[in-house]
Design an enzyme around this catalytic site. Structure first.
Site, PDB file in Angstrom:
ATOM      1  N   ARG A  90       0.553  -1.286   0.081  1.00 18.59           N
ATOM      2  CA  ARG A  90      -0.147   0.225  -0.263  1.00 18.59           C
ATOM      3  C   ARG A  90       0.750   1.259  -0.046  1.00 18.59           C
ATOM      4  NH1 ARG A  90      -2.489  -4.276  -1.076  1.00 18.59           N
ATOM      5  NH2 ARG A  90      -3.554  -5.075  -0.466  1.00 18.59           N
TER       6      ARG A  90
ATOM      7  N   SER B  10     -11.650  -0.788   2.836  1.00 20.16           N
ATOM      8  CA  SER B  10     -10.670  -1.147   3.847  1.00 20.16           C
ATOM      9  C   SER B  10      -9.943   0.381   4.727  1.00 20.16           C
ATOM     10  CB  SER B  10      -9.880  -1.513   4.114  1.00 20.16           C
ATOM     11  OG  SER B  10     -10.084  -3.239   3.290  1.00 20.16           O
TER      12      SER B  10
ATOM     13  N   GLU C 188      -5.558   3.317   5.756  1.00 21.58           N
ATOM     14  CA  GLU C 188      -4.817   3.045   4.247  1.00 21.58           C
ATOM     15  C   GLU C 188      -6.217   3.995   3.428  1.00 21.58           C
ATOM     16  OE1 GLU C 188      -6.957  -0.539   1.103  1.00 21.58           O
ATOM     17  OE2 GLU C 188      -5.628  -1.282   3.295  1.00 21.58           O
TER      18      GLU C 188
END
Length: 322
Positions: free
Chosen positions: A184, A240, A310
């Site tokens: 990520r 998420s 995130e």
């Protein structure tokens, strides 16, 4: 505090040359999947890449620029955003099969192409390796920017090269070797001459393996079915919220702390998937951010693990942006 109006911000450009749509004081809740947040001082939807380059060349260098796609991984604070928000998903959406042979194929996708559309397009051309993208709710540009992934696959596993644009409107073609890519996380490798911090993806070429159309389509359907069963798709959310810590899952840690269903105002930790925060009606960005802080503190106190978001959290607290 006085803020520049639209006319003063665009004084360096003949707006008649712009072919896109330029607006002022745009509600960002219309453009983010959480359906919450403040206003953008200015909002621009370019007609194409050339139009985007023209706009950036003349936009004031001291005014912030934020690029978005579908706004599916973004929280805009209630005080809104100064500068300009530029949306890419409506126009930078070219999708084409560049080449195909017995060893696979190469697909070009513009930054505004939804990830799920790229997955279906690849399957329809008997190419495999992009099925996981059906599980990512954003666009190709966002997936490239954060190395989005799920089910053990990541976006940059498939990237052959990308195109970018910077604050000066300069378009460049780059390869994966130009980037530091991790979980990520994607960062442009800096050189002594790299003095432009703002660089955005405008598209990418994806190298995929040969496959069978029906098996790939079935894999996409299976993944989408799993999403429906395990994720709260009936409520506005950003997907998420937290990255998974090494060797564990954020959702498990949040649930372990008894936070499923925890609510502040109209923002709530999903009862279906603990790593989702949903908007149950008219949640504010401050309510969503308060839940994020509460979850981080609770998990840290219980486990010693500090969950990392995130989602991107941007903008000003409280108030409003003129």
């Amino acid at each position: 505090m006085d803020t520049p109006d639209l006319q003063s911000r665009t004084s360096g450009i003949d707006t008649r040359l712009l072919r896109g749509e330029l607006r002022q004081h745009e509600p960002m809740k219309r453009h983010v999947s959480w359906r919450a947040g403040g206003h953008a001082a200015c909002f621009y939807q370019p007609a194409d890449l050339e139009d985007l380059a023209l706009f950036l060349r003349h936009w004031p260098k001291d005014e912030p620029v934020v690029m978005i796609g579908l706004g599916s991984n973004l929280l805009v604070r209630d005080g809104g955003l100064p500068g300009v928000v530029i949306t890419l998903h409506a126009k930078l959406n070219d999708l084409s099969l560049v080449e195909q042979n017995e060893s696979g194929g190469l697909i070009y996708a513009g930054a505004g192409v939804p990830c799920a559309k790229l997955a279906r397009f690849a399957a329809s051309h008997n190419l495999t390796g992009a099925e996981f993208l059906a599980g990512i709710p954003g666009t190709v540009g966002g997936a490239l920017a954060m190395n989005a992934g799920c089910y053990g696959a990541e976006t940059w596993d498939r990237v052959e090269r990308v195109t970018t644009i910077d604050r000066s409107g300069i378009v460049r073609e780059r390869t994966p070797e130009d980037y530091q890519v991790g979980y990520r996380h994607v960062e442009l490798q800096r050189t002594p001459s790299s003095d432009t911090p703002d660089v955005w993806f405008t598209g990418g070429w994806f190298r995929l393996r040969p496959g069978k159309m029906e098996s790939s389509r079935q894999a996409v359907r299976t993944l989408l079915t799993a999403r429906i069963k395990t994720q709260p798709l009936g409520f506005p959310s950003a997907g998420s919220v937290f990255r998974n810590p090494p060797g564990d899952h954020a959702a498990r840690l949040i649930e372990q702390c008894g936070l499923k269903g925890f609510r502040i105002g109209d923002a709530m930790v999903s009862t279906l998937h603990a790593n989702f925060i949903v908007n149950c009606g008219h949640a504010t960005a401050s309510e969503i951010e308060a839940i994020i802080d509460t979850v981080q503190n609770a998990v840290h106190q219980a486990t010693g693990i500090r969950l990392i978001t995130e989602v991107r959290i941007i903008g000003q607290l409280g108030g409003s942006t003129q």
